[in-house]
Design a protein around this motif. Structure first.
Motif, short mmCIF file in Angstrom:
data_model
loop_
_atom_site.label_atom_id
_atom_site.label_comp_id
_atom_site.label_asym_id
_atom_site.label_seq_id
_atom_site.Cartn_x
_atom_site.Cartn_y
_atom_site.Cartn_z
N ILE A 1 -8.53 18.40 41.69
CA ILE A 1 -8.37 19.13 42.94
C ILE A 1 -7.05 19.91 42.87
O ILE A 1 -6.01 19.51 43.40
N LEU A 2 -7.12 21.00 42.18
CA LEU A 2 -5.95 21.83 41.89
C LEU A 2 -5.38 22.49 43.14
O LEU A 2 -6.12 22.74 44.10
N PRO A 3 -4.09 22.78 43.11
CA PRO A 3 -3.51 23.54 44.22
C PRO A 3 -4.20 24.90 44.31
O PRO A 3 -4.58 25.47 43.29
N LEU B 1 -13.60 24.28 42.19
CA LEU B 1 -14.16 25.56 42.63
C LEU B 1 -14.47 26.41 41.40
O LEU B 1 -13.62 26.58 40.53
N PRO B 2 -15.68 26.96 41.32
CA PRO B 2 -16.10 27.65 40.09
C PRO B 2 -15.28 28.88 39.73
O PRO B 2 -15.16 29.22 38.56
N ASP C 1 -10.95 31.70 36.57
CA ASP C 1 -10.68 33.12 36.36
C ASP C 1 -9.22 33.51 36.65
O ASP C 1 -8.76 34.54 36.19
N TYR C 2 -8.52 32.71 37.40
CA TYR C 2 -7.13 33.00 37.76
C TYR C 2 -6.12 32.46 36.75
O TYR C 2 -4.95 32.81 36.81
N ILE D 1 -8.41 24.33 31.48
CA ILE D 1 -9.09 24.15 32.76
C ILE D 1 -10.60 24.03 32.57
O ILE D 1 -11.19 24.73 31.76
N THR D 2 -11.19 23.11 33.32
CA THR D 2 -12.63 22.90 33.29
C THR D 2 -13.14 22.81 34.72
O THR D 2 -12.55 22.09 35.54
N TYR D 3 -14.20 23.51 35.01
CA TYR D 3 -14.83 23.39 36.32
C TYR D 3 -15.65 22.10 36.30
O TYR D 3 -16.55 21.93 35.49
N VAL D 4 -15.32 21.18 37.20
CA VAL D 4 -16.02 19.89 37.25
C VAL D 4 -16.92 19.78 38.48
O VAL D 4 -17.67 18.81 38.60
N GLY D 5 -16.84 20.72 39.38
CA GLY D 5 -17.67 20.68 40.58
C GLY D 5 -16.92 20.08 41.75
O GLY D 5 -15.86 19.49 41.61
#
Length: 176
Positions: free
Chosen positions: A69-71, A95-96, A100-101, A108-112
């Motif tokens: 849960i990144l800032p 957040l998917p 991109d930022y 970084i990995t999108y985990v849902g």
């Protein structure tokens, strides 16, 4: 937890100033606790966790630090993005679009998102069948006091019965 989590539920500059000594002491305790672990998992709370991650990385450079849960640095404080990418060994995004930022080589990995992933259909209008609504404002006093008027306004506009889920440790005066 090594502290009552209610003591961490603050919002705003004034609340931080009131508890600054407490946070510095807790930060030092947690850095010391990191000595005996292989990995450190940080969750949310960037104001506390980013300085903590920096101290842990400085004292124990080989410790793997994972941040879940990144800032929302993409929305504000974009200068934190390179710091996160450099300090944290694995960034777990909920957040998917967050990826991109970050720099292309960021870990970084999108985990849902644990709640959003359960929603399969979004509605744009309110059905006449809906008669009850649950509002869940969070756990911080500042958050609840700021959102309460909005919840009352929305409930009145929707003309439904509403339940507002508030932690038991709040007094009735704090939530009106």
């Amino acid at each position: 937890s090594i502290v009552d989590l209610r003591s961490l539920a603050i919002m705003g500059f004034v609340d931080v100033i009131k508890k600054i000594r407490f946070f510095f002491k807790l930060n030092s305790q947690m850095v010391d606790m990191a000595c005996g672990v292989d990995k450190v998992l940080l969750i949310d709370s960037s104001g506390f966790n980013l300085p903590l991650a920096k101290k842990i990385k400085k004292k124990y450079p080989d410790k793997e630090i994972i941040y879940y849960i990144l800032p929302q640095a993409w929305a504000w404080k974009k200068k934190r993005i390179p710091v996160l990418a450099k300090t944290i060994d694995h960034l777990a995004s909920i957040l998917p679009f967050e990826k991109d930022y970050y720099p292309k080589d960021a870990p970084i990995t999108y985990v849902g998102h644990p709640l959003l992933d359960q929603i399969t259909e979004f509605k744009e209008t309110l059905s006449d069948k809906i008669k009850n609504v649950l509002f869940m404002p969070g756990s911080r006093k500042g958050e609840i006091s700021k959102l309460m008027p909005i919840f009352h306004e929305v409930r009145a506009e929707l003309e439904v019965k509403a339940v507002i889920a508030i932690p038991a440790y709040f007094s009735e005066q704090e939530v009106l």
